[in-house]
Design a protein around this motif. Sequence first.
Motif, PDB file in Angstrom:
ATOM      1  N   SER A   4       0.848  -1.188   0.000  1.00 54.95           N
ATOM      2  CA  SER A   4       0.000   0.000   0.000  1.00 54.95           C
ATOM      3  C   SER A   4       0.880   1.233   0.000  1.00 54.95           C
ATOM      4  CB  SER A   4      -0.897  -0.026   1.239  1.00 54.95           C
ATOM      5  OG  SER A   4      -1.579   1.179   1.374  1.00 54.95           O
ATOM      6  N   ASP A   5       0.600   2.151  -0.913  1.00 58.24           N
ATOM      7  CA  ASP A   5       1.359   3.388  -1.006  1.00 58.24           C
ATOM      8  C   ASP A   5       0.779   4.385   0.000  1.00 58.24           C
ATOM      9  OD1 ASP A   5       2.807   5.605  -1.677  1.00 58.24           O
ATOM     10  OD2 ASP A   5       1.983   5.810  -3.694  1.00 58.24           O
ATOM     11  N   ILE A   6       1.553   4.785   0.983  1.00 57.63           N
ATOM     12  CA  ILE A   6       1.080   5.708   2.019  1.00 57.63           C
ATOM     13  C   ILE A   6       0.666   7.045   1.415  1.00 57.63           C
ATOM     14  CG2 ILE A   6       3.340   6.638   2.639  1.00 57.63           C
ATOM     15  CD1 ILE A   6       0.582   5.860   5.152  1.00 57.63           C
ATOM     16  N   ASP A   7       1.332   7.464   0.340  1.00 58.77           N
ATOM     17  CA  ASP A   7       0.994   8.741  -0.285  1.00 58.77           C
ATOM     18  C   ASP A   7      -0.357   8.712  -0.985  1.00 58.77           C
ATOM     19  OD1 ASP A   7       3.280   9.881   0.659  1.00 58.77           O
ATOM     20  OD2 ASP A   7       4.355   9.855  -1.253  1.00 58.77           O
ATOM     21  N   ALA A   8      -0.895   7.530  -1.270  1.00 56.07           N
ATOM     22  CA  ALA A   8      -2.197   7.413  -1.919  1.00 56.07           C
ATOM     23  C   ALA A   8      -3.344   7.442  -0.912  1.00 56.07           C
ATOM     24  CB  ALA A   8      -2.261   6.133  -2.738  1.00 56.07           C
ATOM     25  N   ARG A   9      -3.034   7.324   0.364  1.00 56.87           N
ATOM     26  CA  ARG A   9      -4.075   7.354   1.396  1.00 56.87           C
ATOM     27  C   ARG A   9      -4.561   8.775   1.617  1.00 56.87           C
ATOM     28  NH1 ARG A   9      -2.579   3.065   6.094  1.00 56.87           N
ATOM     29  NH2 ARG A   9      -2.266   1.317   4.700  1.00 56.87           N
ATOM     30  N   GLU A  10      -5.783   8.889   2.125  1.00 56.15           N
ATOM     31  CA  GLU A  10      -6.334  10.212   2.404  1.00 56.15           C
ATOM     32  C   GLU A  10      -5.972  10.664   3.802  1.00 56.15           C
ATOM     33  OE1 GLU A  10     -10.547  10.298   1.625  1.00 56.15           O
ATOM     34  OE2 GLU A  10     -10.170  10.864  -0.447  1.00 56.15           O
ATOM     35  N   THR A  11      -5.812  11.965   3.943  1.00 57.68           N
ATOM     36  CA  THR A  11      -5.589  12.572   5.242  1.00 57.68           C
ATOM     37  C   THR A  11      -6.514  13.768   5.362  1.00 57.68           C
ATOM     38  OG1 THR A  11      -3.946  13.443   6.789  1.00 57.68           O
ATOM     39  CG2 THR A  11      -3.710  14.094   4.491  1.00 57.68           C
ATOM     40  N   THR A  25      -9.784  17.384   3.114  1.00 54.78           N
ATOM     41  CA  THR A  25      -9.414  15.987   2.962  1.00 54.78           C
ATOM     42  C   THR A  25      -8.819  15.791   1.576  1.00 54.78           C
ATOM     43  OG1 THR A  25     -11.177  15.290   4.460  1.00 54.78           O
ATOM     44  CG2 THR A  25     -10.253  13.608   3.013  1.00 54.78           C
ATOM     45  N   THR A  74      -5.275  13.448  -0.600  1.00 50.79           N
ATOM     46  CA  THR A  74      -4.307  12.368  -0.450  1.00 50.79           C
ATOM     47  C   THR A  74      -3.043  12.901   0.237  1.00 50.79           C
ATOM     48  OG1 THR A  74      -3.300  12.740  -2.607  1.00 50.79           O
ATOM     49  CG2 THR A  74      -5.120  11.148  -2.510  1.00 50.79           C
ATOM     50  N   VAL A  75      -2.356  12.012   0.922  1.00 49.55           N
ATOM     51  CA  VAL A  75      -1.135  12.375   1.641  1.00 49.55           C
ATOM     52  C   VAL A  75      -0.086  12.915   0.673  1.00 49.55           C
ATOM     53  CG1 VAL A  75       0.784  11.474   3.029  1.00 49.55           C
ATOM     54  CG2 VAL A  75      -1.554  10.742   3.518  1.00 49.55           C
ATOM     55  N   ARG A 124     -15.424   6.624   8.376  1.00 44.23           N
ATOM     56  CA  ARG A 124     -15.041   5.434   7.627  1.00 44.23           C
ATOM     57  C   ARG A 124     -16.238   4.842   6.877  1.00 44.23           C
ATOM     58  NH1 ARG A 124      -9.918   5.127   6.476  1.00 44.23           N
ATOM     59  NH2 ARG A 124      -8.617   5.388   8.268  1.00 44.23           N
TER      60      ARG A 124
END
Length: 139
Positions: free
Chosen positions: A3-10, A20, A22-23, A79
């Motif tokens: 999983s690419d952490i930069d593709a997750r939302e923050t 909101t 992506t990272v 979520r």
Amino acid sequence: MASDIDARETTINYAGGSLTMTVGNAKDLFGEDSTIIGAAGEPLTVSVSEHNRVRVIGDTPKKIERYTYNYIQWPTNGRSNAAGGTPIVMSWTGSEGEWGARVSGSLWELGSFLQSTSPKSVWFHAKGGVGYGPFQKIS
């Protein structure tokens, strides 16, 4: 599963709302070492007013005196499958195109937040709406 952490939302909270995205986009916009991206708790004080409490129906009520307590509210996000907030499209200097994000709160408060924090020029618009920007922190 990789999983690419930069593709997750923050979610970045600010006075009046939150953004909101992506990272990876947040790192590109605010800088790799920005303190905005890291979670920061907000100290809150809660005041509880005097009231009566009954543990079991029919028992004598117990008087609860007025008191206060402090805690730290950490950033949260939902979520569920339902998306919250207003969808917007953003671009900034060096962004290589437009990127989707979501905003809770008013768009003018997002503009104020970007004006005070963004090291790059930023433009955004609500989908199908009026464009805002450029916003950039001026030191």
